[in-house]
Scaffold this motif. Sequence first.
Motif, short mmCIF file in Angstrom:
data_model
loop_
_atom_site.label_atom_id
_atom_site.label_comp_id
_atom_site.label_asym_id
_atom_site.label_seq_id
_atom_site.Cartn_x
_atom_site.Cartn_y
_atom_site.Cartn_z
N VAL A 229 0.84 -1.22 0.00
CA VAL A 229 0.00 0.00 0.00
C VAL A 229 0.87 1.26 0.00
CG1 VAL A 229 -1.67 1.32 1.34
CG2 VAL A 229 -1.94 -1.16 1.10
N LYS A 230 1.92 1.27 0.82
CA LYS A 230 2.80 2.43 0.87
C LYS A 230 3.57 2.60 -0.44
CE LYS A 230 3.44 2.91 5.84
NZ LYS A 230 3.02 4.34 5.83
N ALA A 231 3.96 1.48 -1.06
CA ALA A 231 4.66 1.58 -2.35
C ALA A 231 3.74 2.19 -3.40
CB ALA A 231 5.14 0.20 -2.78
N GLN A 232 2.45 1.86 -3.39
CA GLN A 232 1.51 2.47 -4.32
C GLN A 232 1.37 3.97 -4.05
OE1 GLN A 232 -2.05 0.19 -3.73
NE2 GLN A 232 -1.40 -1.49 -5.08
N ALA A 245 6.24 11.60 -0.57
CA ALA A 245 6.66 10.33 -1.13
C ALA A 245 7.91 9.81 -0.44
CB ALA A 245 6.89 10.47 -2.63
N ALA A 246 8.84 10.71 -0.12
CA ALA A 246 10.06 10.30 0.58
C ALA A 246 9.73 9.77 1.98
CB ALA A 246 11.03 11.46 0.65
N GLU A 247 8.76 10.43 2.64
CA GLU A 247 8.36 9.95 3.96
C GLU A 247 7.76 8.55 3.89
OE1 GLU A 247 5.72 12.88 5.42
OE2 GLU A 247 7.28 14.38 5.85
N GLN A 248 6.93 8.32 2.87
CA GLN A 248 6.34 7.00 2.69
C GLN A 248 7.42 5.95 2.37
OE1 GLN A 248 3.21 6.13 3.22
NE2 GLN A 248 2.60 8.22 3.77
N ALA A 249 8.41 6.35 1.58
CA ALA A 249 9.50 5.44 1.27
C ALA A 249 10.30 5.09 2.52
CB ALA A 249 10.41 6.03 0.20
N GLU A 253 10.99 1.44 4.34
CA GLU A 253 12.28 0.93 4.80
C GLU A 253 12.20 0.48 6.26
OE1 GLU A 253 16.95 2.39 5.22
OE2 GLU A 253 15.40 3.75 4.49
N THR A 254 11.53 1.29 7.10
CA THR A 254 11.40 0.94 8.52
C THR A 254 10.59 -0.34 8.71
OG1 THR A 254 11.53 3.28 9.11
CG2 THR A 254 10.63 1.76 10.76
N VAL A 255 9.48 -0.43 8.00
CA VAL A 255 8.63 -1.62 8.11
C VAL A 255 9.37 -2.85 7.61
CG1 VAL A 255 6.53 -2.70 7.25
CG2 VAL A 255 6.48 -0.32 7.98
#
Length: 320
Positions: A229-232, A245-249, A253-255
């Motif tokens: 979902v975050k990648a979408q 978008a950088a925050e979602q990326a 990484e954290t997940v």
Amino acid sequence: MSEVNQQVSDTGKDPGRRRPRLDLETIDRNGPGPQSFAFWAIVLIWPLIDVLQGRSDPTWLAGPLLAALAAVYIAAVVTTFNARYRIGVPIALVVVQAVLTTVGTIAFDGRWFTAFPLLGLSAGVVVGHLSRSGEGPEFTMLFGIGGVSLLSALVGWSTGSDTGSILGIWYGTVTAGLVSAIIMRLFLVIGMLRQAREELAHAAVAQERLRFSRDLHDLLGHTLSLMVVKAQAVRRLAERDPKTAAEQAADIETVGREALTEVRQAVSGYRGRGLSSEIDAARTALADSGIDATVRRAGPSLSPSPTPCSDGPYGRGSPT
């Protein structure tokens, strides 16, 4: 003496009861074979001596009769162990052996009575290979071993033998039959125990694999769905809102790192304990077996467990 003192109960129900350590793998997988019982045809050496010394008259009849008796006994034992022959074949051979034994004992007397324990032995081998149905008395053993032992007593009585001789030959026939039948049944039970243990081992492996697959599914199912979902969201926000978008990326990484840590913890029991721990475990096992092992180490001390590399292509702490 020390090994005897180390025999303790594994169940904890009766710690005062002696329980020897038994390993099914140290016991012959197939049990005794036909050669083990065919060897006992050597007891016919006593009537053979009578034949050679001329005490079994006429010799021209006693010799072939004794040879036929030995051949029928060996054939009965061999066909009993060979599944290519129907069980009726060795049963018929035991009946023929009983006839030859009776005729030889009545006709030549002397030490021909030693052929009856041999008859009990072949009857016991056949009875040990017969199946038992239902509960209660085992009629195959009753009629098989009981029949040949009764025959030995009747033949002894018909030849005018004294009571002690009749009881002795009857007891020898019964004992030979029961011991051989019990040995056959014992190794049948051992085979069943070994098969059950192997089936339990396979079932345990299959159950552990199922448990492991369920654990991985529980660990990664939700995490991978969240990462998708975050990648979408990153793909949609990459052009119009690069900061979000950088925050979602970063969240992806954290997940991902958290999921990798959880997977490592889940599979830690499936990984080796390290060379040092393995050496210590081997030394303990040898000590339990009475072997004093000395381990000499050179170089730096070994880590207790394998450690992953600090950095890798999948992020910090990933394996190389």
